[in-house]
Design an enzyme around this catalytic site. Structure first.
Site, mmCIF file in Angstrom:
data_model
loop_
_atom_site.group_PDB
_atom_site.id
_atom_site.type_symbol
_atom_site.label_atom_id
_atom_site.label_comp_id
_atom_site.label_asym_id
_atom_site.label_seq_id
_atom_site.Cartn_x
_atom_site.Cartn_y
_atom_site.Cartn_z
ATOM 1 N N SER A 1 -22.002 -43.955 -1.453
ATOM 2 C CA SER A 1 -22.236 -42.669 -2.122
ATOM 3 C C SER A 1 -21.356 -42.468 -3.352
ATOM 4 C CB SER A 1 -22.058 -41.547 -1.108
ATOM 5 O OG SER A 1 -22.428 -40.325 -1.677
ATOM 6 N N HIS A 2 -20.478 -41.488 -3.292
ATOM 7 C CA HIS A 2 -19.668 -41.092 -4.448
ATOM 8 C C HIS A 2 -18.325 -41.817 -4.479
ATOM 9 C CE1 HIS A 2 -19.100 -38.780 -0.857
ATOM 10 N NE2 HIS A 2 -17.832 -38.673 -1.192
ATOM 11 N N ASP B 1 -24.473 -38.449 -8.291
ATOM 12 C CA ASP B 1 -23.424 -39.358 -7.797
ATOM 13 C C ASP B 1 -23.886 -40.806 -7.686
ATOM 14 O OD1 ASP B 1 -25.120 -39.025 -5.608
ATOM 15 O OD2 ASP B 1 -23.496 -39.336 -4.175
ATOM 16 N N ASP C 1 -25.196 -42.793 -5.435
ATOM 17 C CA ASP C 1 -26.508 -43.159 -4.903
ATOM 18 C C ASP C 1 -27.580 -42.099 -5.177
ATOM 19 O OD1 ASP C 1 -25.213 -41.383 -3.205
ATOM 20 O OD2 ASP C 1 -26.323 -42.051 -1.450
ATOM 21 N N ASP D 1 -27.872 -38.783 -4.548
ATOM 22 C CA ASP D 1 -28.282 -37.666 -3.694
ATOM 23 C C ASP D 1 -27.513 -36.376 -3.974
ATOM 24 O OD1 ASP D 1 -25.955 -38.607 -2.598
ATOM 25 O OD2 ASP D 1 -26.722 -38.829 -0.553
ATOM 26 N N ARG D 2 -26.401 -36.446 -4.703
ATOM 27 C CA ARG D 2 -25.661 -35.220 -4.998
ATOM 28 C C ARG D 2 -25.998 -34.705 -6.402
ATOM 29 N NH1 ARG D 2 -19.524 -35.556 -2.641
ATOM 30 N NH2 ARG D 2 -20.137 -35.977 -0.506
ATOM 31 N N LYS E 1 -30.628 -35.462 0.845
ATOM 32 C CA LYS E 1 -30.395 -34.572 -0.279
ATOM 33 C C LYS E 1 -30.822 -35.308 -1.547
ATOM 34 C CE LYS E 1 -25.482 -35.605 -0.024
ATOM 35 N NZ LYS E 1 -24.878 -35.579 1.313
#
Ligand code: G1P
Ligand code: ZN
Length: 543
Positions: free
Chosen positions: A113-114, A277, A279, A281-282, A376
């Site tokens: 992710s982030h 982010d 990947d 999703d944010r 998300k």
């Protein structure tokens, strides 16, 4: 096919956190480490013969190597087909979209992710089920149990598969389809939002800046904003995905997306700014010199959903994670729809969406989404805002302030203390928990503690119970402080303190959150004994 034996299984640490297994790249590079976890996934999910798997990642360092290994293992484990994003790329929401669109058995997403990437950065892997969402706890726990005891894994010996050109290849009887990573997702977005209205907005002199932070959304943003919506190319920044994200920390918040923040708060700022982010999703939403908290963003999206094509029929309900502010609760109340409070982590929304109890959901941690996928979705949130802006033709700040005028303002901030010694961080939580009774009824200036509890959640669909999901200190005026340990960090412990105060007084809506929350922060420090116990009183990140 080869059965590779792991003599005495050395991997006792493959416990998936809030969203999958995350470790340093160097940990994943240990012999058999990735394979051990992947075989544990395959053994747990027990895919039927002929099953199709989706595979892709956010392009971070080790993505390509991991994909080759997983393909060879999928072939040895009897999958009949794997759909892989071109170049091994799939954003998390795009993977969810594709799992659902092609009714596949599930998918493996490679991402931390982030978290920063690169040789010394983090890597991660998670399994999503056939509804397109993160595997529920029951499955991740079973995978973890397997990972501690399995003795061997199955893999074929073959040359690496070419992943850069769209097309089909065969690997020991298994079909590998390299698919365009962007098209299916872009089509889904076009079906939900009024692209021609957004096009008109962008042609009217309205200026936007989207920051992909050198992560996976770059190619998605080019296709959607430039090709389909006609935005000028200088509307995008950092859109070339890099294995180390350009050395940055691909987390769209005020600290790590400072380059974008400086532009939006600088001279000649554009009207709208957004970032996503690692990947995809944010999301972070900014106006000219104005930051929209993710909790407010969710509330605003809910309040305006009906004006957006894909949601014109109205929304069934909303859900938010417990630490997310109650702003969306106010909207749900006025729309007379249910509002669910779930533990932190997107996986808790899946059952509610599958049962059609909720349409929109979100977390304070820059996650917003809807039932169009089961993750998300960063670009979805950006497009939702653009669609609202295209209709309202007001500034971001005006839209938010008018929302507060109608619903009141839930003043909100989160303090993160990263990389704390594990014992000290646990000590803070235990100390607070042990003092629930002693704290109740205590007054600090204008605030009096009404109750304290340890949040637990019973899933109304499958009855599963999750306990110890964060400590809530609730005040008599509806304000609250939440203490929680992160489940996604990879070094030490991260303590998060969430502060919220409801402010109905419109005269105070012009003040910034830190000013309005100053007293609450003092109370949090005092009751947690944070400084005495950890030696730290300055947070790593304030949002
Ligand atoms: C964090 C966020 C949480 C989010 C998760 C995955 O988890 O707080 O809302 O679902 O990342 O993006 P945490 O580190 O707090 O466990
Ligand atoms: Zn992410």
């Amino acid at each position: 096919m080869m059965i590779q034996t792991i003599n005495t299984n050395p991997f006792k640490d493959q416990k998936p956190g809030t969203s999958g297994l995350r470790k340093r790249v160097t940990v994943f590079q240990q012999p058999h480490y990735l394979e051990n976890f992947v075989q544990s996934i395959f053994d747990t999910i027990n895919a039927p013969a002929g099953a199709t798997l989706i595979l892709g990642g956010d392009g971070r360092y080790y993505n390509r190597e991991a994909i080759q290994t997983i393909l060879k293992m999928a072939a040895a484990n009897g999958f009949s087909q794997v759909l892989v994003g071109q170049g091994g790329i799939l954003s998390t929401p795009a993977a969810s979209c594709i799992i659902r669109k092609f009714n596949t058995f599930g998918g493996i997403i490679l991402s931390a992710s982030h978290n920063p990437g690169g040789v010394d950065g983090d890597f991660g892997i998670k399994y999503n089920t056939e509804n397109g969402g993160p595997a529920p706890e029951k499955i991740t726990e079973a995978i973890f149990e397997k990972s501690k005891t399995i003795q061997h894994y199955k893999i074929i010996e073959a040359a690496d598969v070419a992943l850069d050109v769209i097309g089909e290849t065969n690997l020991a009887g298994m079909t590998i389809k390299v698919i365009d990573a962007v098209t299916d997702y872009a089509e889904l977005m076009e079906s939900l939002f009024d692209f021609s209205a957004i096009k008109d907005l962008l042609a009217s002199g309205f200026r936007m800046k989207f920051d992909a932070m050198h992560a996976v959304t770059g190619p998605y943003a080019e296709e959607i904003f430039i090709k389909r919506l006609g935005a000028p190319s200088n509307s995008l920044m950092n859109c070339k995905p890099l294995p180390d994200f350009g050395g940055g920390h691909p987390d769209p918040n005020l600290t790590y997306a400072h380059e974008l923040v400086e532009i939006l708060y600088g001279d000649n700022a554009p009207d709208f700014g957004a970032a996503s982010d690692g990947d995809g999703d944010r999301n972070m939403i900014l106006g000219k010199g104005f930051f929209v908290t993710p909790s407010d963003s969710l509330a605003l999206i809910a309040a305006n959903a009906r004006m957006v094509k894909g949601y014109a029929k109205g929304i069934a309900g909303v859900a938010r994670s417990m630490p997310t502010s109650g702003a969306v609760d106010m909207v749900a109340k006025s729309l007379d729809i249910p509002c669910y409070e779930t533990p932190t982590g997107w996986k808790f929304f899946g059952n509610l969406m599958d049962a059609e109890k909720v349409t929109l959901c979100g977390e304070e941690s820059f996650g917003t989404g809807s039932s169009h996928v089961r993750e998300k979705d960063g670009l979805w949130a950006v497009l939702f805002w653009l669609n609202i802006l295209a209709i309202k033709r007001q500034s971001v700040e005006q839209i938010v302030k008018r929302h507060w005028l109608q619903f009141g303002r839930n003043v909100y901030s989160r303090y993160d203390y990263e990389d704390l010694p594990l014992d000290a961080a646990n000590g803070v939580i235990h100390h607070l928990r042990d003092n629930f009774t002693a704290m109740t009824g205590k007054t600090f200036g204008q605030y009096t503690i009404q109750t304290c509890d340890d949040f637990s959640y019973t899933d109304s669909i499958d009855g599963s119970i999750s306990t110890q999901q964060g400590l809530r200190i609730l005040f008599t005026d509806g304000s609250r402080i939440v203490f929680r340990l992160s489940g996604t960090g990879t070094s030490g412990a991260t303590l998060r303190i969430y502060l919220e105060a409801f402010e109905p007084d419109t005269n105070k809506h012009g003040l910034d959150a830190q000013t309005l929350l100053a007293e609450m922060i003092q109370i949090a420090m005092q009751i947690s004994e944070l400084k005495q116990r950890t030696g730290r009183d300055t947070p790593t990140v304030i949002t």
